[in-house]
Motif scaffolding. Structure first.
Motif, PDB file in Angstrom:
ATOM      1  N   THR A 218       0.831  -1.209   0.000  1.00 32.04           N
ATOM      2  CA  THR A 218       0.000   0.000   0.000  1.00 32.04           C
ATOM      3  C   THR A 218       0.865   1.257   0.000  1.00 32.04           C
ATOM      4  N   LEU A 219       2.004   1.175   0.659  1.00 32.22           N
ATOM      5  CA  LEU A 219       2.898   2.328   0.753  1.00 32.22           C
ATOM      6  C   LEU A 219       3.512   2.681  -0.602  1.00 32.22           C
ATOM      7  N   PHE A 220       3.877   1.659  -1.366  1.00 30.03           N
ATOM      8  CA  PHE A 220       4.529   1.882  -2.656  1.00 30.03           C
ATOM      9  C   PHE A 220       3.547   1.897  -3.824  1.00 30.03           C
ATOM     10  N   GLY A 221       2.252   1.898  -3.517  1.00 31.80           N
ATOM     11  CA  GLY A 221       1.247   2.047  -4.568  1.00 31.80           C
ATOM     12  C   GLY A 221       0.934   0.792  -5.340  1.00 31.80           C
ATOM     13  N   ASP A 222       1.049  -0.358  -4.687  1.00 31.94           N
ATOM     14  CA  ASP A 222       0.741  -1.636  -5.343  1.00 31.94           C
ATOM     15  C   ASP A 222      -0.455  -2.293  -4.645  1.00 31.94           C
ATOM     16  N   PRO A 223      -1.200  -3.111  -5.371  1.00 27.77           N
ATOM     17  CA  PRO A 223      -2.300  -3.853  -4.718  1.00 27.77           C
ATOM     18  C   PRO A 223      -1.728  -4.892  -3.759  1.00 27.77           C
ATOM     19  N   MET A 224      -2.405  -5.119  -2.662  1.00 21.49           N
ATOM     20  CA  MET A 224      -1.919  -6.084  -1.673  1.00 21.49           C
ATOM     21  C   MET A 224      -2.018  -7.510  -2.195  1.00 21.49           C
ATOM     22  N   ASN A 225      -1.068  -8.334  -1.790  1.00 18.97           N
ATOM     23  CA  ASN A 225      -1.092  -9.753  -2.109  1.00 18.97           C
ATOM     24  C   ASN A 225      -2.221 -10.400  -1.311  1.00 18.97           C
ATOM     25  N   MET A 226      -3.271 -10.830  -1.989  1.00 19.14           N
ATOM     26  CA  MET A 226      -4.461 -11.318  -1.301  1.00 19.14           C
ATOM     27  C   MET A 226      -4.198 -12.595  -0.509  1.00 19.14           C
ATOM     28  N   LYS A 227      -3.310 -13.459  -1.017  1.00 21.07           N
ATOM     29  CA  LYS A 227      -3.001 -14.689  -0.289  1.00 21.07           C
ATOM     30  C   LYS A 227      -2.348 -14.359   1.053  1.00 21.07           C
ATOM     31  N   MET A 228      -1.406 -13.421   1.012  1.00 23.43           N
ATOM     32  CA  MET A 228      -0.743 -13.018   2.252  1.00 23.43           C
ATOM     33  C   MET A 228      -1.716 -12.321   3.187  1.00 23.43           C
ATOM     34  N   LEU A 229      -2.582 -11.498   2.633  1.00 21.60           N
ATOM     35  CA  LEU A 229      -3.547 -10.770   3.450  1.00 21.60           C
ATOM     36  C   LEU A 229      -4.512 -11.729   4.140  1.00 21.60           C
TER      37      LEU A 229
END
Length: 258
Positions: A218-229
């Motif tokens: 989120t900090l670098f402007g990328d979508p979060m990895n849903m598996k990790m989330l």
């Protein structure tokens, strides 16, 4: 459950006083006071960036933001869980004299560290802007990993607070575990090489790494990895449920061991 919620709201003012007390005690003998919570991560970031940026050849100016973001989240987890671990034994005199819901002690330890952590994010915001990492639409999603960080720390803290009453050496063992956690959070190195070598499971099995990774996305402007989330969310939920259950099951025995 309804009765427990009423009990929580009945003691909410005491909880707030314990949080304020924790913040005051943390900086009681410091000349810089709470300003140190802003200065310390900045100085640590500079040292880690210079050392590991040189060792691993990371010349990107955004590497400092990468290091600082990981360091801040890990530092909160480390300090909050350690505070929760000591909370019951540290308030043994109060527990023996008056009735106070015992969960308030580890909870206040988690919350006052979280307040300080949120203040330290100001440093991250300033450093990010200076080094060209600007907010995007994904930045708003940072609330999700930050909430999971709080829940996960609370769950682990409740477990440690319980175990620490019966097993005094847990404090020393936890410091060793925290060192292992730190090295598997990819705080001061990029995980690409480890992931490509097939040993990425060492990182992905660590819920804290998944939380830090999602926050960095989120900090670098990328979508979060849903598996990790999803893994981080499930792990946080399981740890909170188990931690609360364990604490409530053993809390009546605390008086015999503190």
């Amino acid at each position: 459950m309804k009765e427990r919620m009423k009990n929580f709201f009945r003691y909410r003012y005491l909880l707030w006083e314990l949080v304020k007390k924790g913040i005051k005690l943390k900086y009681r003998r410091s000349y810089l006071g709470i300003f140190w919570s802003l200065l310390e991560p900045l100085l640590t970031m500079i040292v880690l960036t210079v050392i590991f940026g040189t060792l691993f050849g990371n010349n990107e100016k955004t590497f400092a933001v990468y290091v600082l973001s990981g360091r801040l989240l890990y530092s909160f987890f480390s300090q909050a869980t350690t505070s929760a671990l000591r909370s019951v034994r540290g308030n043994s005199a109060m527990i023996k004299k008056v009735y106070v819901p015992k969960y308030l002690y580890p909870l206040s330890g988690i919350l006052f560290n979280y307040v300080i952590f949120l203040l330290s994010l100001v440093v991250l915001a300033v450093v990010s802007l200076v080094l060209g990492v600007y907010p995007t639409m994904y930045t708003l999603q940072s609330v999700i990993p930050l909430t999971l960080l709080l829940l996960f720390s609370f769950g682990v803290g409740m477990i440690l607070a319980t175990v620490g009453v019966f097993f005094r050496d847990m404090e020393y063992l936890w410091s060793v575990v925290l060192m292992l956690v730190m090295y598997t959070c990819a705080i001061f190195y990029y995980p690409d090489r480890l992931l490509d070598s097939g040993k990425g499971w060492l990182l992905k099995m660590n819920p804290l790494y998944c939380i830090i990774s999602c926050f960095r996305d989120t900090l670098f402007g990328d979508p979060m990895n849903m598996k990790m989330l999803l893994y981080a969310g499930a792990s946080s939920l399981v740890v909170v449920v188990f931690g609360v259950w364990l604490f409530y099951k053993k809390q009546d025995e605390f008086i015999l061991h503190i």
